[in-house]
Design a protein around this motif. Structure first.
Motif, PDB file in Angstrom:
ATOM      1  N   UNK A  74       0.818  -1.334   0.042  1.00 47.94           N
ATOM      2  CA  UNK A  74       0.088  -0.031  -0.131  1.00 47.94           C
ATOM      3  C   UNK A  74       0.919   1.377   0.058  1.00 47.94           C
ATOM      4  N   UNK A  75       0.688   2.157  -0.980  1.00 46.52           N
ATOM      5  CA  UNK A  75       1.549   3.247  -1.190  1.00 46.52           C
ATOM      6  C   UNK A  75       0.492   4.419  -1.084  1.00 46.52           C
ATOM      7  N   UNK A  76       0.964   5.376   0.044  1.00 49.38           N
ATOM      8  CA  UNK A  76      -0.165   6.633   0.116  1.00 49.38           C
ATOM      9  C   UNK A  76       0.661   7.878  -0.176  1.00 49.38           C
ATOM     10  N   UNK A  77      -0.102   8.739  -0.732  1.00 48.90           N
ATOM     11  CA  UNK A  77       0.411   9.914  -0.997  1.00 48.90           C
ATOM     12  C   UNK A  77      -0.300  11.185  -0.205  1.00 48.90           C
ATOM     13  N   UNK A  78      -1.029  10.963   0.745  1.00 53.68           N
ATOM     14  CA  UNK A  78      -1.572  11.909   1.649  1.00 53.68           C
ATOM     15  C   UNK A  78      -3.158  12.031   1.374  1.00 53.68           C
ATOM     16  N   UNK A  79      -3.629  12.893   2.176  1.00 51.42           N
ATOM     17  CA  UNK A  79      -5.095  12.855   2.022  1.00 51.42           C
ATOM     18  C   UNK A  79      -5.867  11.961   3.148  1.00 51.42           C
ATOM     19  N   UNK A  80      -7.095  12.666   3.457  1.00 51.66           N
ATOM     20  CA  UNK A  80      -7.536  11.843   4.658  1.00 51.66           C
ATOM     21  C   UNK A  80      -7.747  10.304   4.224  1.00 51.66           C
ATOM     22  N   UNK A  81      -8.171  10.051   2.965  1.00 50.19           N
ATOM     23  CA  UNK A  81      -8.446   8.481   2.753  1.00 50.19           C
ATOM     24  C   UNK A  81      -7.304   7.690   2.898  1.00 50.19           C
ATOM     25  N   UNK A  82      -5.846   8.300   2.969  1.00 51.77           N
ATOM     26  CA  UNK A  82      -4.711   7.698   3.159  1.00 51.77           C
ATOM     27  C   UNK A  82      -4.780   6.805   4.407  1.00 51.77           C
TER      28      UNK A  82
END
Length: 400
Positions: free
Chosen positions: A100-108
C-alpha cells in the motif's frame, strides 16, 4: 504464489495528490507492466474523474476528516474511523494487495491502518514541507518514506528509511521540462503555435490550482488593462469562477480583450478573440508550461515542483489557511532566487500593476530566475518511488 504483483495506491482530495499518485502509477507500469494497480480514493472527490481518465482502477471509501477540536461530531469519530478501516481492509483483501503506497489526504489514513493490520508493507510519499495528519499517522507503520522536502516533520519507526526524492511528476511534465531545458526557444515557439497564441508577446500564466483562487483572480483581472499592454494572459480561474474574471476584464480592458482557449474537433487547442484568455480548467498543463514566460500561482507542492522542473519563474501567493505548508513549499525556490513570494493579503491589483509588467518584459531576469528554479528540480522522484514500492511488493509476495 500469485502470478501478478498487486499494488494499491491511496490518496485523495486535491489535484496535487491525485497527480502524484498517477505519476507513480505511470512508472510502476513501465517497470512492471504485469503489475495490478488499484487506487483507493474518496467518494465524490476529483479522483472519480481523474483516476479513471488515466486508465487506472478506482475504488472509493467515504472521506473522513480528523477532528481538530472537541465537539459532538468528534464523539462519533471512533466509530466512523473503525468503519473506514474495515472498508479499506475489504478492498485490500479483494485485490490481494502486496503493498500500500499513500500520498496523503484523509483517505490514506484508514488505508495505512488497514495495511498495518493485514501485515502489508507500506510506502509513503509526503509532498509538502510540513506533513499532513494522514502521513504523520502512517509514518509510524511505514516501511519506506519518500519526501519532496527535507524535514517534513514525520516521525517514522526506527529503521524506516526516509529520503528526499522530490515530487513525482506526470510523464508529460517531465518530457516538457526536458524539452524546455534543451531547446527553450523552439519549445516555446511550438507550444505557442499549438495553443494559437501570439508568438511576439510573452505569455503570463495565472492559476490558483484545480479549485481556483478568488483573491488571485480578482487581483490579476483588476490589472488586466495594464498587463495587456505588454503581454498576453492565460488565466485558469477554477471551476465556476470564470464569470467574475470575465466581467472584470471586460469592464477594465474592454469586451474585445476577453478570449478563450478552445478545443477543436481535430483535437487541437486554439485561442479565440482577445489576448486575455479565460479558462476554468486546462487538462494539459505541460503545454501551457512550455508556452509561458512567467507564472502567478498558489504554492501547493505539485505546483511548486512542476515550476522547478520546468525552470519556470513564478510569483507564488501561498494559500493563507491550513497549517502554512504552502509558504514552506515555496520557500526553498524563493530563497534560491527562482521565484518571488507574496502574502495573499498583499497580492492586490496594485501589486500586479506595479511589479508584473516590468518583470515579464525583462527576459534576462526571467532566464536567471528560471535557471535558479531548475536547480532544485527532482525529475526522477516518480521512478524512485515506483522502484521502492515494487521492491516492498516483491518482498511481500515471496515471503507472505
Amino acid at each position: 504464489m500469485k502470478d501478478k504483483l498487486s499494488v494499491v495506491l491511496a490518496g485523495a482530495g486535491t489535484a496535487g495528490h491525485i497527480n502524484t499518485l498517477i505519476s507513480i502509477a505511470e512508472q510502476i507500469k513501465i517497470l512492471s507492466p504485469q503489475a495490478k494497480i488499484t487506487v483507493i480514493g474518496a467518494t465524490g472527490g476529483m479522483e472519480e474523474t481523474l483516476v479513471p481518465a488515466s486508465g487506472l482502477t478506482l475504488k472509493t471509501i467515504p472521506k473522513l476528516a480528523f477532528p481538530r477540536s472537541i465537539s459532538p461530531s468528534a464523539a462519533l469519530f471512533p466509530a466512523k474511523w473503525a468503519k473506514e478501516v474495515r472498508d479499506a481492509e475489504k478492498i485490500l483483501k479483494a485485490v490481494d494487495a502486496d503493498c500500500v503506497a499513500g500520498v496523503g489526504g484523509y483517505v490514506s489514513a484508514p488505508c495505512y491502518r488497514a495495511a498495518k493490520k493485514l501485515k502489508i508493507p507500506i510506502a509513503i510519499h509526503e509532498q509538502n514541507a510540513l506533513a499532513g495528519i494522514a502521513n504523520k499517522l502512517g509514518a509510524r507503520w511505514a516501511d519506506y518514506i519518500g519526501t519532496a522536502y527535507e524535514g517534513a516533520k514525520l516521525k517514522p519507526r526506527r529503521g524506516t528509511p526516509v529520503e528526499r526524492v522530490g515530487l513525482p511528476l506526470k510523464a508529460e511534465v517531465v518530457e516538457a521540462a526536458r524539452a524546455r531545458r534543451e531547446n527553450p526557444e523552439e519549445c516555446r515557439r511550438d507550444a505557442v503555435e499549438a495553443l494559437g497564441l501570439k508568438p511576439e508577446l510573452p505569455v503570463l500564466l495565472v492559476t490558483g490550482g484545480s479549485l481556483g483562487a478568488l483573491s488571485i483572480n480578482k487581483a490579476v483581472a483588476g490589472a488586466s488593462r495594464e498587463l495587456l499592454q505588454v503581454c498576453q494572459v492565460v488565466h485558469l480561474c477554477g471551476k465556476g469562477k470564470s464569470e467574475i474574471v470575465s466581467e472584470l476584464v471586460t469592464k477594465l480592458a474592454g469586451k474585445d480583450a476577453v478570449g478563450e482557449l478552445l478545443l477543436s474537433q481535430a483535437g487541437q487547442y486554439f485561442a479565440q478573440d482577445g489576448n486575455y484568455r479565460i479558462v476554468d480548467y486546462f487538462p494539459h498543463m505541460a503545454l501551457l508550461y512550455k508556452a509561458a514566460s512567467l507564472a502567478i500561482c498558489r504554492s501547493g507542492a505539485g505546483t511548486v515542483n512542476e515550476m522547478e522542473a520546468m525552470g519556470m519563474p513564478a510569483v507564488y501567493v501561498p494559500l493563507p489557511i491550513g497549517n502554512g505548508e504552502q509558504k514552506f513549499n515555496a520557500k526553498p525556490v524563493v530563497d534560491n532566487g527562482g521565484g518571488i513570494m507574496v502574502q495573499d493579503f498583499r497580492f492586490t491589483e496594485g501589486f500586479v500593476k506595479k511589479y508584473i509588467p516590468p518583470l515579464i518584459t525583462n527576459k534576462k531576469k526571467l532566464e536567471e530566475m528560471g535557471q535558479k528554479a531548475r536547480e532544485l528540480s527532482g525529475e526522477n522522484a516518480a521512478l524512485v518511488m515506483a522502484e521502492e514500492i515494487l521492491q516492498l511488493a516483491n518482498y511481500h509476495r515471496y515471503h507472505e
